[in-house]
Write an enzyme that holds these catalytic residues in place. Sequence first.
Site, mmCIF file in Angstrom:
data_model
loop_
_atom_site.group_PDB
_atom_site.id
_atom_site.type_symbol
_atom_site.label_atom_id
_atom_site.label_comp_id
_atom_site.label_asym_id
_atom_site.label_seq_id
_atom_site.Cartn_x
_atom_site.Cartn_y
_atom_site.Cartn_z
ATOM 1 N N ASP A 205 0.792 -1.137 0.230
ATOM 2 C CA ASP A 205 -0.050 -0.069 -0.069
ATOM 3 C C ASP A 205 0.644 1.553 0.102
ATOM 4 O O ASP A 205 1.737 1.646 0.848
ATOM 5 C CB ASP A 205 -0.900 0.034 1.225
ATOM 6 C CG ASP A 205 -0.362 -0.333 2.364
ATOM 7 O OD1 ASP A 205 0.823 -1.098 2.347
ATOM 8 O OD2 ASP A 205 -0.536 0.333 3.641
ATOM 9 N N GLU B 281 -0.628 -2.464 5.456
ATOM 10 C CA GLU B 281 0.295 -2.136 5.961
ATOM 11 C C GLU B 281 0.731 -0.569 7.112
ATOM 12 O O GLU B 281 0.987 -0.983 7.812
ATOM 13 C CB GLU B 281 2.641 -2.598 6.060
ATOM 14 C CG GLU B 281 3.138 -2.424 7.044
ATOM 15 C CD GLU B 281 3.713 -1.546 7.407
ATOM 16 O OE1 GLU B 281 3.576 -1.485 8.436
ATOM 17 O OE2 GLU B 281 3.552 0.046 6.646
#
Length: 439
Positions: free
Chosen positions: A97, A164
């Site tokens: 991400d 994350e």
Amino acid sequence: MRLLPLLLAAAAAAPALAAPDFRPAVKADYDGHLEALFIDFHRNPELSFMETRTAAIMARELRAAGAEVTENVGGTGVVGILRNGPGPVVLVRADMDGLPVEEKSGLPYASAARQVGVDGVESPVMHACGHDVHITSLIGTARQLQRMRDRWSGTVVLIAQPAEERVGGAAAMLADGLYTRFPKPDYALAFHVSSALATGQVSASEGIQYSSADSVDITVHGVGAHGAAPHTGRDPVYIASQIVVALQSIVSREVMPLSPAVITVGAFHAGTKHNIISDRADLQVTVRANDEQTRAQLLAAIERVAKGVARTHGMAEDRLPEVRVSEGTPTTINDAALARRLNGAIAAALGADAVVPFQQLSMGAEDFAYFVQPEHGVPGYYFAVGGTSQAVLDAARAGGPPVPSHHSPLFRIEPEPSVRIGTEAMTAAVLDLLRPAGR
């Protein structure tokens, strides 16, 4: 890293299996395939739990590398499995991400992406933490392992993990059966590119690698009034300001001075107009610690202080601040024996000078910690890979332009050495753990 002399001795005695003869193949793969993949990832970042395009590319690339692929694990997570006979199971994880940051790096492939996140807010998106390096290297590692199947025996579980940055993706994948639907790992490995470490270098602790992190939301209530008549209300901006200051006394006066701890108020939202005293203020706080006892102490103290300050300003018990932990991850602790072994294996592959003593330079956090919590019985190894050239680091130390930190809109790393060294180091680590019997 506590035992550098032992590391160097281990590197000298390491088996020929980890010999660096695969390094030219990694370089060739970067030039012919991985570079374009990295640039595409960097130009097209996606926010946490919204990584649909990235996940589709990861699934495609892992399949092309010979893996059995399952998509939509824990949201947008991807699991690829390389099976190659009997032997241990090694999990290799990369996070995918980006962040809600507008890129100002000046790179020719800078992101101009915008996206609506899971919170419903549209924002610019940037790979301001290097996750594009991680996922590119995961593909590179898979391709090397597939090419060298004669050198290892066992199973590799390749993870493209969502979210994350919201420290939620690892827990979501575990909740969706990562350790029950797929082969449970005997070891879990990951790395993070570091802008503070020189390219060509790798560093891993034999203990704590990253701090814990908790996101705390504090809603401070007040009594609205006219700005010209503050005595008729209770000003939540003033109360919240007192809370911001008082929170710092927890670190300076309650936590033992030799125990690292951070309480940072990152956002303060209140009011709508110059002359209106609002009835609410909202604080967003990040909390960091290096052990679970200090972590619990900080969280309990934040709630006590916030409510105590409100009481001193006359707020009723049913109007005290609401304190909520919205996201959190424990400390990331490397297994000491595993770290010692793999530091030696990487030193043998990349050269003894490539593995440098670990220094914790900040209280950054990682949700990789969830994969290696004690209840799972999976030893973990997390290492840092240098992302900034030594010349740039030296210039900064000499008073030149500072090296932008992670999460900065100016963040940039050197992609070729970062991806290449990350791939080489991870490949060497997996080969060491999956060495065939008798080799």
